[in-house]
Design a protein around this motif. Structure first.
Motif, PDB file in Angstrom:
ATOM      1  N   TYR A  21       0.632  -0.921   0.264  1.00  0.00           N
ATOM      2  CA  TYR A  21       0.556  -0.006  -0.013  1.00  0.00           C
ATOM      3  C   TYR A  21       0.795   1.341   0.015  1.00  0.00           C
ATOM      4  O   TYR A  21      -0.238   2.416  -0.242  1.00  0.00           O
ATOM      5  CB  TYR A  21      -1.036  -0.273   1.158  1.00  0.00           C
ATOM      6  N   PRO A  23       3.211   1.967  -1.902  1.00  0.00           N
ATOM      7  CA  PRO A  23       2.350   3.722  -3.721  1.00  0.00           C
ATOM      8  C   PRO A  23       1.669   3.874  -3.364  1.00  0.00           C
ATOM      9  O   PRO A  23       0.879   5.190  -4.118  1.00  0.00           O
ATOM     10  CB  PRO A  23       3.476   2.541  -3.886  1.00  0.00           C
ATOM     11  N   ILE A  24       0.764   3.351  -2.523  1.00  0.00           N
ATOM     12  CA  ILE A  24      -0.826   3.214  -3.049  1.00  0.00           C
ATOM     13  C   ILE A  24      -1.203   5.276  -2.324  1.00  0.00           C
ATOM     14  O   ILE A  24      -1.841   5.762  -2.619  1.00  0.00           O
ATOM     15  CB  ILE A  24      -2.198   2.865  -2.995  1.00  0.00           C
ATOM     16  N   LEU A  27       0.385   7.949  -3.800  1.00  0.00           N
ATOM     17  CA  LEU A  27      -0.484   8.594  -4.981  1.00  0.00           C
ATOM     18  C   LEU A  27      -1.456   9.461  -4.103  1.00  0.00           C
ATOM     19  O   LEU A  27      -2.089  10.434  -4.883  1.00  0.00           O
ATOM     20  CB  LEU A  27      -0.638   7.200  -6.129  1.00  0.00           C
ATOM     21  N   ASP A 200      -6.721  -2.260 -16.427  1.00  0.00           N
ATOM     22  CA  ASP A 200      -5.436  -1.903 -16.044  1.00  0.00           C
ATOM     23  C   ASP A 200      -4.671  -2.495 -16.929  1.00  0.00           C
ATOM     24  O   ASP A 200      -3.564  -2.102 -17.438  1.00  0.00           O
ATOM     25  CB  ASP A 200      -5.708  -3.173 -14.821  1.00  0.00           C
ATOM     26  N   ILE A 220      -1.502   7.300 -19.626  1.00  0.00           N
ATOM     27  CA  ILE A 220      -0.219   8.108 -18.670  1.00  0.00           C
ATOM     28  C   ILE A 220       0.911   7.372 -18.580  1.00  0.00           C
ATOM     29  O   ILE A 220       2.426   8.229 -18.510  1.00  0.00           O
ATOM     30  CB  ILE A 220      -0.631   6.889 -16.916  1.00  0.00           C
ATOM     31  N   PHE A 240     -10.049   3.671  -6.848  1.00  0.00           N
ATOM     32  CA  PHE A 240      -9.508   3.276  -6.438  1.00  0.00           C
ATOM     33  C   PHE A 240     -10.785   3.638  -5.233  1.00  0.00           C
ATOM     34  O   PHE A 240     -10.530   1.919  -4.464  1.00  0.00           O
ATOM     35  CB  PHE A 240      -8.325   3.124  -5.250  1.00  0.00           C
TER      36      PHE A 240
ATOM     37  N   PRO B 100      -4.927  -3.519  -4.117  1.00  0.00           N
ATOM     38  CA  PRO B 100      -4.204  -2.689  -4.636  1.00  0.00           C
ATOM     39  C   PRO B 100      -3.818  -2.706  -6.379  1.00  0.00           C
ATOM     40  O   PRO B 100      -3.770  -1.731  -7.456  1.00  0.00           O
ATOM     41  CB  PRO B 100      -2.450  -3.161  -4.446  1.00  0.00           C
ATOM     42  N   MET B 101      -4.297  -4.184  -7.236  1.00  0.00           N
ATOM     43  CA  MET B 101      -4.633  -4.360  -8.513  1.00  0.00           C
ATOM     44  C   MET B 101      -5.219  -3.174  -8.493  1.00  0.00           C
ATOM     45  O   MET B 101      -5.776  -2.586  -9.575  1.00  0.00           O
ATOM     46  CB  MET B 101      -4.683  -5.306  -8.515  1.00  0.00           C
ATOM     47  N   TRP B 102      -6.323  -3.392  -7.761  1.00  0.00           N
ATOM     48  CA  TRP B 102      -7.309  -1.934  -8.622  1.00  0.00           C
ATOM     49  C   TRP B 102      -6.776  -0.359  -8.610  1.00  0.00           C
ATOM     50  O   TRP B 102      -8.087   0.406  -9.256  1.00  0.00           O
ATOM     51  CB  TRP B 102      -8.049  -2.233  -7.965  1.00  0.00           C
ATOM     52  N   MET B 103      -5.835   0.116  -8.171  1.00  0.00           N
ATOM     53  CA  MET B 103      -5.084   1.667  -8.457  1.00  0.00           C
ATOM     54  C   MET B 103      -4.487   0.572  -9.928  1.00  0.00           C
ATOM     55  O   MET B 103      -3.626  -0.040 -10.402  1.00  0.00           O
ATOM     56  CB  MET B 103      -4.155   1.824  -7.233  1.00  0.00           C
ATOM     57  N   ASN B 104      -4.181   1.832 -10.771  1.00  0.00           N
ATOM     58  CA  ASN B 104      -3.505   1.697 -12.212  1.00  0.00           C
ATOM     59  C   ASN B 104      -2.021   0.974 -11.413  1.00  0.00           C
ATOM     60  O   ASN B 104      -1.449   1.859 -11.233  1.00  0.00           O
ATOM     61  CB  ASN B 104      -3.913   2.794 -12.587  1.00  0.00           C
ATOM     62  N   SER B 105      -1.310   0.020 -12.681  1.00  0.00           N
ATOM     63  CA  SER B 105      -0.138  -0.244 -12.322  1.00  0.00           C
ATOM     64  C   SER B 105       0.689   0.630 -12.818  1.00  0.00           C
ATOM     65  O   SER B 105       1.537   0.227 -11.751  1.00  0.00           O
ATOM     66  CB  SER B 105      -0.028  -1.965 -12.652  1.00  0.00           C
ATOM     67  N   LEU B 107       0.827   3.659 -12.342  1.00  0.00           N
ATOM     68  CA  LEU B 107       1.088   4.704 -11.475  1.00  0.00           C
ATOM     69  C   LEU B 107       1.302   4.170 -10.348  1.00  0.00           C
ATOM     70  O   LEU B 107       1.997   5.065  -9.651  1.00  0.00           O
ATOM     71  CB  LEU B 107      -0.097   4.976 -10.915  1.00  0.00           C
ATOM     72  N   ARG B 108       0.839   2.626 -10.389  1.00  0.00           N
ATOM     73  CA  ARG B 108       2.156   2.618  -8.901  1.00  0.00           C
ATOM     74  C   ARG B 108       3.205   1.743  -9.116  1.00  0.00           C
ATOM     75  O   ARG B 108       3.937   2.856  -8.529  1.00  0.00           O
ATOM     76  CB  ARG B 108       1.363   0.860  -8.226  1.00  0.00           C
TER      77      ARG B 108
END
Lengths: 264, 274
Positions: A21, A23-24, A27, A200, A220, A240, B100-105, B107-108
């Motif tokens: 978590y 990196p999340i 962000l 994704d 991105i 998210f 966590p896979m729900w946040m664009n990979s 971007l992570r």
């Protein structure tokens, strides 16, 4: 001793969660950073959350991403469910061959899948764009739908379907009234899996999109060199949190109805 | 009658797979084995033997093996703990590792850039604690970290799915027969979890071996993997023939891991949970 062990287990879980978590969190923090530079904290702001709606590039990419995800998941679910039923009825040899071919897109390297589809589209003289991305997404989604539906089909009782036919139902009616309700959880989880993967995906889209269409992922990627727009952080934080809330709700409701039915 | 309807139902999917899986792969084979003038050649395959490409391939193999091993080492204890601990809501605990896979990979991975930078989050924290700074950004170490991060859930899921299926009675029987924890693990639990281990290994190894995104972002285009070389052949140099030739070489490794899966995996382990 037992307590110490339990503590160690919790500690380990905590560490991995932190790793996943971190990196999340970064962000999310960046989405509230008023400085455009991502390595400098310029104070708290929510301006990116309002300005993202005015950013046409991001909104168009969001629209295309969602459209491709919904359409490809829907079409892959229909194609995959029909295929799973057919494969389920096959004799051993054709069944093994079909399942083997189904495995290819799942096990193959994404870069190879992307390149191979690009070569196909260009050989067919198709212009790379929305349609080619959609077709590619269906192609890599179908196997996952089949994988979700097959186990449910194995659990269904063939006699109920035959009984429906004996009682005068057409095969189509018997399918919708008897078979589909039985396999529905598998169909739904196949759809959700397909939707998530499509949402994704970057690599396959990268090769099949041409220059005309952008998904959030490709947008991105094109911004990595010159710097990500802060609106992108805001948008993904919003997405998210949306999913998070949805999952917690589903989990909560699921538990309630489970309690009512007395099942686990 | 029944045969006929099975045939009718399988036709759309059969045609689809022919058109969108088999023919595209044949196209790679065709481009990989022909030159720009259309004649047969092994020149594109031989490109892998150039010093730069061989170096990239070797580095890719080493980094992906290392990240697969690290994923296994991190995920196995995790899956064991998730299996053994009686959480009030174990489904939610498992969800926590997939979320966590729900946040664009992409971007992570970019966020890891932020964390690992010279003056990034991690070094700021280390400085506060008076610890020496860590400079791994734009190095193979950062790429391995990115791979482990990105693909860890693919290792956790199949491992967890096979581990929960192991009957508690089998483990108790081993204990009753005098096996200590170590023996129970090496003789009972680990062998029974083999399908999960194998499917986890391939689900991490193949994407790590073939990635070009993680190396691009965390390697700062200083470190080239075989995926980067292939991507450049297509997107920058527009050379489909050499790109296809190199893809064919890559596919040999993919085929090896597919064969491994075919041998061990009996339809369990993969996907699930959703």
């Amino acid at each position: 001793m037992v307590n110490f062990r339990r503590f160690l287990h919790k500690f380990y879980l905590g560490l991995v969660i932190l790793f996943l978590y971190a990196p999340i969190l970064v962000l999310i923090v960046l989405s509230f950073n008023s400085s455009k530079s991502r390595s400098k904290w310029g104070g708290f702001t929510t301006k990116w959350y309002s300005s993202m709606f005015a950013n046409d590039t991001i909104m168009l990419a969001l629209k295309d991403t969602l459209l491709i995800a919904v359409l490809s998941a829907l079409l892959a679910t229909v194609l995959g469910t029909v295929a799973a039923i057919a494969i389920n009825h096959m004799r051993k040899v054709p069944r093994t061959i079909m399942l083997g071919i189904t495995n290819i897109p799942m096990l193959n390297a994404e870069i190879v899948t992307g390149i191979s589809l690009m070569l196909l589209f260009l050989a067919l003289d198709l212009n790379l764009g929305f349609i080619t991305v959609l077709l590619s997404h269906i192609a890599f989604n179908v196997p996952y739908v089949i994988l979700s539906v097959m186990p449910k089909l194995a659990q269904t009782n063939q006699s109920t379907y035959e009984a429906a036919l004996d009682l005068g139902a057409t095969p189509l009616k018997a399918f919708f009234l008897i078979v589909l309700p039985d396999i529905f959880p598998g169909v739904i989880s196949g759809f959700l899996l397909a939707f998530t993967l499509s949402l994704d995906d970057f690599i396959i889209t990268h090769f099949t999109r041409g220059a005309t269409v952008n998904t959030l992922s490709t947008l991105i990627y094109s911004e990595t060199r010159k710097g990500i727009k802060p609106e992108m952080y805001a948008l993904s934080t919003l997405l998210f949190t949306g999913v998070l809330v949805l999952l917690i709700l589903v989990n909560h409701l699921g538990k309630k109805s489970d309690n009512k039915n007395g099942k686990i | 009658m029944k045969r006929k309807s099975t045939f009718l139902l399988s036709t759309p999917y059969g045609l689809w797979m022919l058109g969108f899986t088999i023919i595209p792969l044949v196209m790679i084979l065709y481009y990989g084995l022909t030159g720009r003038n259309g004649g047969f050649t092994l020149e594109n395959i031989r490109l892998i033997a150039t010093e730069e490409n061989l170096k990239a391939l070797w580095l890719s193999i080493r980094l992906s093996l290392l990240s697969t091993l690290l994923c296994l080492l991190v995920a196995y204890p995790l899956a064991m703990i998730l299996r053994n601990t009686k959480f009030k809501n174990s489904r939610f605990m498992v969800m926590l590792f997939i979320m966590p896979m729900w946040m664009n990979s992409l971007l992570r991975i970019i966020a890891w850039q932020n964390i690992l930078e010279r003056r990034g989050v991690l070094n700021t924290l280390l400085e506060l604690l008076h610890l020496p700074a860590l400079n791994i950004i734009n190095s193979p170490a950062a790429i391995v970290l990115g791979m482990v991060y990105d693909f860890l859930p693919f290792m956790v899921l199949p491992l967890y799915n096979t581990l929960v299926k192991i009957d508690e009675n089998v483990i108790n029987a081993a204990h009753d027969l005098g096996a200590n924890n170590f023996y129970t693990f090496t003789k009972i639990i680990f062998p029974l979890s083999m399908p999960g281990v194998i499917s986890g290994i391939t689900m991490v190894f193949v994407p790590s071996l073939t990635t070009f995104v993680i190396s691009d972002i965390l390697g700062g285009s200083k470190v080239l993997l075989i995926g980067n070389i292939i991507e450049q052949q297509f997107q920058k140099l527009n050379n489909w023939h050499s790109g296809s030739g190199l893809s064919l070489v890559l596919m040999v490794f993919v085929l090896i891991s597919m064969a491994l899966v075919g041998k061990y995996d009996k339809g369990e382990g993969s996907a699930g949970v959703w």
